[in-house]
Design a protein around this motif. Sequence first.
Motif, PDB file in Angstrom:
ATOM      1  N   SER A 180       0.907  -1.230   0.098  1.00 49.99           N
ATOM      2  CA  SER A 180      -0.005  -0.088  -0.154  1.00 49.99           C
ATOM      3  C   SER A 180       0.812   1.174  -0.115  1.00 49.99           C
ATOM      4  O   SER A 180       2.150   1.115   0.157  1.00 49.99           O
ATOM      5  CB  SER A 180      -0.806   0.098   1.282  1.00 49.99           C
ATOM      6  OG  SER A 180      -1.774  -1.306   1.393  1.00 49.99           O
ATOM      7  N   LEU A 181       0.573   2.452  -0.522  1.00 48.95           N
ATOM      8  CA  LEU A 181       1.078   3.580  -0.352  1.00 48.95           C
ATOM      9  C   LEU A 181      -0.148   4.748   0.238  1.00 48.95           C
ATOM     10  O   LEU A 181      -1.127   4.604  -0.096  1.00 48.95           O
ATOM     11  CB  LEU A 181       1.288   4.172  -1.936  1.00 48.95           C
ATOM     12  CG  LEU A 181       2.638   3.509  -2.354  1.00 48.95           C
ATOM     13  CD1 LEU A 181       3.001   3.912  -3.886  1.00 48.95           C
ATOM     14  CD2 LEU A 181       3.980   4.057  -1.544  1.00 48.95           C
ATOM     15  N   SER A 257      -0.773   0.202  -4.137  1.00 48.98           N
ATOM     16  CA  SER A 257       0.168   1.167  -4.803  1.00 48.98           C
ATOM     17  C   SER A 257      -0.161   1.272  -6.315  1.00 48.98           C
ATOM     18  O   SER A 257      -0.011   2.486  -6.546  1.00 48.98           O
ATOM     19  CB  SER A 257       1.442   0.494  -4.798  1.00 48.98           C
ATOM     20  OG  SER A 257       1.772  -0.973  -5.069  1.00 48.98           O
ATOM     21  N   ARG A 261      -0.508   5.285  -7.308  1.00 50.45           N
ATOM     22  CA  ARG A 261       0.462   5.842  -8.395  1.00 50.45           C
ATOM     23  C   ARG A 261      -0.417   6.531  -9.563  1.00 50.45           C
ATOM     24  O   ARG A 261      -0.023   7.614  -9.869  1.00 50.45           O
ATOM     25  CB  ARG A 261       1.334   4.998  -8.964  1.00 50.45           C
ATOM     26  CG  ARG A 261       2.441   4.514  -7.792  1.00 50.45           C
ATOM     27  CD  ARG A 261       3.434   3.481  -8.475  1.00 50.45           C
ATOM     28  NE  ARG A 261       4.333   3.058  -7.539  1.00 50.45           N
ATOM     29  CZ  ARG A 261       5.332   3.551  -6.681  1.00 50.45           C
ATOM     30  NH1 ARG A 261       5.524   4.980  -7.102  1.00 50.45           N
ATOM     31  NH2 ARG A 261       6.064   2.968  -5.758  1.00 50.45           N
ATOM     32  N   THR A 271       2.688  10.733  -3.094  1.00 56.07           N
ATOM     33  CA  THR A 271       2.690   9.353  -2.613  1.00 56.07           C
ATOM     34  C   THR A 271       3.855   9.281  -1.369  1.00 56.07           C
ATOM     35  O   THR A 271       4.711   9.914  -1.954  1.00 56.07           O
ATOM     36  CB  THR A 271       2.716   8.073  -3.636  1.00 56.07           C
ATOM     37  OG1 THR A 271       4.019   8.218  -4.167  1.00 56.07           O
ATOM     38  CG2 THR A 271       1.615   8.183  -4.435  1.00 56.07           C
ATOM     39  N   ARG A 314       1.938  -5.067  -8.651  1.00 58.10           N
ATOM     40  CA  ARG A 314       2.580  -5.406  -7.422  1.00 58.10           C
ATOM     41  C   ARG A 314       3.940  -5.394  -7.213  1.00 58.10           C
ATOM     42  O   ARG A 314       4.429  -4.703  -6.615  1.00 58.10           O
ATOM     43  CB  ARG A 314       1.929  -6.746  -6.628  1.00 58.10           C
ATOM     44  CG  ARG A 314       2.743  -7.129  -5.448  1.00 58.10           C
ATOM     45  CD  ARG A 314       2.102  -8.647  -5.153  1.00 58.10           C
ATOM     46  NE  ARG A 314       2.771  -9.043  -3.774  1.00 58.10           N
ATOM     47  CZ  ARG A 314       4.163  -9.680  -3.762  1.00 58.10           C
ATOM     48  NH1 ARG A 314       4.408  -9.992  -5.104  1.00 58.10           N
ATOM     49  NH2 ARG A 314       4.530 -10.155  -2.911  1.00 58.10           N
ATOM     50  N   ALA A 317       5.261  -1.861  -7.963  1.00 59.18           N
ATOM     51  CA  ALA A 317       5.296  -1.031  -7.061  1.00 59.18           C
ATOM     52  C   ALA A 317       6.393  -1.026  -5.982  1.00 59.18           C
ATOM     53  O   ALA A 317       6.461  -0.258  -5.277  1.00 59.18           O
ATOM     54  CB  ALA A 317       3.828  -1.355  -6.084  1.00 59.18           C
TER      55      ALA A 317
END
Length: 317
Positions: A180-181, A257, A261, A271, A314, A317
């Motif tokens: 996650s971000l 993510s 983004r 981010t 994934r 990221a």
Amino acid sequence: MAAKLALWTENDTDNVDLGQFDLNLLVVLNALLQHRNITHAGNALQLSQPATSRALTRLRELFEDELLIRNQRSFVLTPLANVLMPKVQAALGNIDKVFSKRIIAPERFSVAMPDHIAFFLAPTLTAYFREVSSTTIFLPHIRLSNILSQMSDGGIDLALGQAEDTPPGFFCRSLPPIPSLCLARKGHVALQGAIAYADLGRFLSVRIGTVFNAGFGEVSDGLEALRPRGRETITVPDIHTAARLVHDTDAVLVLPSPSARFLSHRFDLETFLPKKGPPPPAYQLSLIWHERCHRNSIHAAVRSMVASQVMEGRVEA
């Protein structure tokens, strides 16, 4: 002969008990009508001449017609045989389709998924169907309500999301967790990294969607597990509204993510990951489908492609 021909042309829609007939004779009849020669028809079917002759005798008895009449050194078709020939060819063609292992491409393929996943997945799925099946219409479905019921009815083919449990008749495949971000407006104090994830609740907490508690047999977007718990919470209908709110307030939004983004570029957001404490929880996504689609090769290919795209996002990221 004329009466017999009229019988076969006018009453060919009558119900016939196929149990009375040896349907293997259709194959022999087709070869005889095509080759108009007992020996050549037998060779094409890898049958001996006596076996082919016996089959012709049975066919003549069945249709009460000679079907093939000797004409000097060859045979000619009777009027009834000329009527039968296209029908026999069509019947055998339909039988081939019944037993063919080729899967017919669907007219449409509908995938239910959260709107933040649709950002990067919908264009890929659209391009995929254009390449592998130009006749299939891809339909993204971003409202995760009553999904399993719609899948049971055939309205939705595949769902992406989270489910506490799925009832009998469904398959659920969990994909590897996605990092996650955090998202915030430019200049936000949290960008300095001095605030831990657990303390992000001091800022405005954004909840996406009016239905956020997933019960038995329901599918959710899974974002509730990422949301920092705060003193002040606001619920918005979709991810675009949430991003707009983040841009204009001190709210902090936590997303998988790839979605974070995408929104950072689209809405001019930043981010970040908190430098203090553990990182935000990872995002979990599952593929959910009905058992009637499980062995369908086209459906399996779509599931594989979706999984690879999600996992590729994934990794990036």
